[in-house]
Design a protein around this motif. Structure first.
Motif, PDB file in Angstrom:
ATOM      1  N   ALA A 271      -7.319   0.597  -6.205  1.00  0.00           N
ATOM      2  CA  ALA A 271      -6.617  -0.646  -6.018  1.00  0.00           C
ATOM      3  C   ALA A 271      -6.606  -1.547  -7.133  1.00  0.00           C
ATOM      4  O   ALA A 271      -7.576  -1.208  -7.762  1.00  0.00           O
ATOM      5  CB  ALA A 271      -6.845  -1.298  -4.805  1.00  0.00           C
ATOM      6  N   LYS A 272      -5.562  -2.436  -7.302  1.00  0.00           N
ATOM      7  CA  LYS A 272      -5.748  -3.393  -8.474  1.00  0.00           C
ATOM      8  C   LYS A 272      -5.060  -4.652  -8.225  1.00  0.00           C
ATOM      9  O   LYS A 272      -4.411  -4.811  -7.033  1.00  0.00           O
ATOM     10  CB  LYS A 272      -5.033  -2.660  -9.550  1.00  0.00           C
ATOM     11  CG  LYS A 272      -3.861  -2.339  -9.368  1.00  0.00           C
ATOM     12  CD  LYS A 272      -2.873  -1.723 -10.531  1.00  0.00           C
ATOM     13  CE  LYS A 272      -1.433  -1.778 -10.569  1.00  0.00           C
ATOM     14  NZ  LYS A 272      -0.730  -1.036 -11.802  1.00  0.00           N
TER      15      LYS A 272
ATOM     16  N   GLU B 152     -13.466  -1.734  -1.862  1.00  0.00           N
ATOM     17  CA  GLU B 152     -14.660  -0.759  -2.283  1.00  0.00           C
ATOM     18  C   GLU B 152     -14.635   0.542  -2.078  1.00  0.00           C
ATOM     19  O   GLU B 152     -15.721   1.327  -2.427  1.00  0.00           O
ATOM     20  CB  GLU B 152     -16.052  -1.237  -1.193  1.00  0.00           C
ATOM     21  CG  GLU B 152     -15.927  -2.884  -1.090  1.00  0.00           C
ATOM     22  CD  GLU B 152     -16.354  -3.330  -2.249  1.00  0.00           C
ATOM     23  OE1 GLU B 152     -17.327  -2.743  -2.974  1.00  0.00           O
ATOM     24  OE2 GLU B 152     -16.202  -4.686  -2.357  1.00  0.00           O
ATOM     25  N   GLY B 153     -13.562   1.209  -1.735  1.00  0.00           N
ATOM     26  CA  GLY B 153     -13.515   2.645  -1.808  1.00  0.00           C
ATOM     27  C   GLY B 153     -14.443   3.253  -0.581  1.00  0.00           C
ATOM     28  O   GLY B 153     -14.658   4.545  -0.879  1.00  0.00           O
TER      29      GLY B 153
ATOM     30  N   PRO C  56      -0.864  -7.484  -5.690  1.00  0.00           N
ATOM     31  CA  PRO C  56      -2.004  -6.405  -5.186  1.00  0.00           C
ATOM     32  C   PRO C  56      -1.350  -5.146  -4.789  1.00  0.00           C
ATOM     33  O   PRO C  56      -0.304  -5.182  -3.779  1.00  0.00           O
ATOM     34  CB  PRO C  56      -2.881  -7.335  -4.084  1.00  0.00           C
ATOM     35  CG  PRO C  56      -2.468  -8.618  -4.181  1.00  0.00           C
ATOM     36  CD  PRO C  56      -1.157  -8.724  -4.723  1.00  0.00           C
ATOM     37  N   VAL C  57      -1.819  -4.009  -5.177  1.00  0.00           N
ATOM     38  CA  VAL C  57      -1.515  -2.691  -4.543  1.00  0.00           C
ATOM     39  C   VAL C  57      -2.586  -1.818  -4.515  1.00  0.00           C
ATOM     40  O   VAL C  57      -3.330  -1.778  -5.457  1.00  0.00           O
ATOM     41  CB  VAL C  57      -0.451  -2.188  -5.833  1.00  0.00           C
ATOM     42  CG1 VAL C  57      -1.008  -2.180  -7.259  1.00  0.00           C
ATOM     43  CG2 VAL C  57       0.104  -0.763  -5.327  1.00  0.00           C
ATOM     44  N   ALA C  58      -2.369  -0.911  -3.242  1.00  0.00           N
ATOM     45  CA  ALA C  58      -3.363  -0.068  -3.216  1.00  0.00           C
ATOM     46  C   ALA C  58      -2.759   1.287  -3.215  1.00  0.00           C
ATOM     47  O   ALA C  58      -1.509   1.363  -2.723  1.00  0.00           O
ATOM     48  CB  ALA C  58      -4.251  -0.578  -1.859  1.00  0.00           C
TER      49      ALA C  58
ATOM     50  N   VAL D 292       0.903  -1.277   0.023  1.00  0.00           N
ATOM     51  CA  VAL D 292       0.017   0.051  -0.108  1.00  0.00           C
ATOM     52  C   VAL D 292       0.968   1.296   0.134  1.00  0.00           C
ATOM     53  O   VAL D 292       2.101   1.263   0.824  1.00  0.00           O
ATOM     54  CB  VAL D 292      -0.981   0.068   1.214  1.00  0.00           C
ATOM     55  CG1 VAL D 292      -0.094   0.061   2.594  1.00  0.00           C
ATOM     56  CG2 VAL D 292      -1.891   1.174   1.033  1.00  0.00           C
ATOM     57  N   TYR D 293       0.522   2.176  -0.643  1.00  0.00           N
ATOM     58  CA  TYR D 293       1.201   3.521  -0.746  1.00  0.00           C
ATOM     59  C   TYR D 293       0.073   4.375   0.019  1.00  0.00           C
ATOM     60  O   TYR D 293      -1.058   4.505  -0.238  1.00  0.00           O
ATOM     61  CB  TYR D 293       1.394   4.006  -2.121  1.00  0.00           C
ATOM     62  CG  TYR D 293       2.714   3.275  -2.896  1.00  0.00           C
ATOM     63  CD1 TYR D 293       3.879   3.833  -2.958  1.00  0.00           C
ATOM     64  CD2 TYR D 293       2.306   2.039  -3.559  1.00  0.00           C
ATOM     65  CE1 TYR D 293       4.858   3.185  -3.491  1.00  0.00           C
ATOM     66  CE2 TYR D 293       3.439   1.538  -4.249  1.00  0.00           C
ATOM     67  CZ  TYR D 293       4.794   1.929  -4.052  1.00  0.00           C
ATOM     68  OH  TYR D 293       5.703   1.154  -4.686  1.00  0.00           O
ATOM     69  N   ILE D 294       0.725   5.362   0.766  1.00  0.00           N
ATOM     70  CA  ILE D 294       0.025   6.223   1.678  1.00  0.00           C
ATOM     71  C   ILE D 294       0.686   7.331   1.627  1.00  0.00           C
ATOM     72  O   ILE D 294       1.623   7.641   2.116  1.00  0.00           O
ATOM     73  CB  ILE D 294      -0.263   5.683   3.067  1.00  0.00           C
ATOM     74  CG1 ILE D 294      -1.000   4.513   3.384  1.00  0.00           C
ATOM     75  CG2 ILE D 294      -1.150   6.817   3.892  1.00  0.00           C
ATOM     76  CD1 ILE D 294      -0.988   4.002   4.830  1.00  0.00           C
TER      77      ILE D 294
END
Length: 288
Positions: free
Chosen positions: A284-285, A271-272, A224-226, A199-201
């Motif tokens: 996300a993907k 789901e955002g 997976p990446v968000a 995850v990137y924040i």
């Protein structure tokens, strides 16, 4: 009566062992908002790090072994004091966070120097050894199957530099992205070493790391990446806010999902659902 006496003795022996390991400590934001009061501890056997942890490890581990996050600082520096509010808050929710850099009681209280990315994997080695040491307060309280590696700014590059370590189960990039840079032993060729969800924040357009984080997001297609973006956050996000602000809450959603298996936390990413995250965007993907 004899059983009660032995139980009391065992309690005091356990307490003495735990206290003996902690050479120094401080409390951040009254120990955090979680169920377990957290301390920032200098451990005798780990002098060049801070361990943000529940004060009572055994009580915190009663609901399940404690997952771990190792953390590298902005500037690849040897102090986590700029990040302590987020790290302590995470710990108060039942995590052990091991941050590079010796305990610093007050801002400006130590000499700032650079660190090596391998200190992240050294921290994993240490907590693994502690978990099997019967004399350690960490003995059998650590979940070594659930380890996150996180870092802020240059610290994120350090995360990528050691990303191939098979013990890492998830990655957290705070205000960080490698893009086309080379930094701290990492570059865009490090991205294939990422072998677990990441995850990137980041902190929106004014965060100097956002554009590089966007490039990373586009390029990562094998795990997976968000991408969580606080649009007005800037390069330090909410690290300076009480309890770490919404950076802490976003981090806990990710960690609770990835390391504690709390599927309800996934709605934020899949789901955002940002109803509790004003000012944020999400994409996300590659999640199943």
């Amino acid at each position: 009566m004899k059983k009660i006496f032995l139980t009391i003795c065992l309690f005091f022996v356990t307490t003495m062992i735990s206290v003996a390991q902690v050479e120094d400590s401080k409390i951040v934001d009254n120990g955090g908002s979680g169920d377990y009061k957290a301390i920032a501890a200098k451990e005798a056997t780990l002098p060049n790090y801070v361990v943000y942890r529940p004060e009572n490890l055994e009580v915190a581990a009663e609901e399940g072994l404690l997952p771990v996050m190792v953390f590298a600082n902005g500037g690849c520096s040897n102090t986590s004091i700029s990040h302590e509010r987020v790290l302590s808050e995470i710990a108060s929710h039942g995590y052990i966070v091991i941050a590079i850099g010796a305990l610093q009681k007050t801002p400006g209280g130590g000499e700032n120097s650079s660190t090596e990315a391998t200190m992240l994997t050294d921290a994993i080695d240490w907590v693994a050894d502690q978990n099997k040491d019967k004399e350690s307060a960490y003995y059998n309280n650590v979940d070594l199957d659930d380890i996150a590696s996180g870092g802020q700014s240059c610290g994120g590059a350090q995360v990528l530099a050691v990303a191939s370590d098979p013990r890492i189960e998830t990655y957290m990039m705070f205000n960080s992205g490698i893009g086309d840079m080379s930094m701290a032993g990492a570059d865009r060729e490090s991205l294939p070493d990422v072998h677990a969800p990441i995850v990137y924040i980041v902190g929106g357009p004014s965060d100097v790391a956002t554009s590089n984080a966007e490039l990373d997001y586009e390029r990562i297609d094998h795990v997976p990446v968000a991408f969580a973006n606080l649009m007005e956050g800037g390069h330090m996000g909410t690290f300076g806010e009480e309890y770490g602000g919404s950076f802490s809450r976003m981090s806990l959603k990710w960690l609770d999902w990835q390391l504690k298996g709390q599927d309800g936390s996934s709605d934020v990413f899949l789901e955002g659902d940002l109803s509790d995250f004003s000012g944020w965007t999400m994409k996300a993907k590659s999640f199943q």
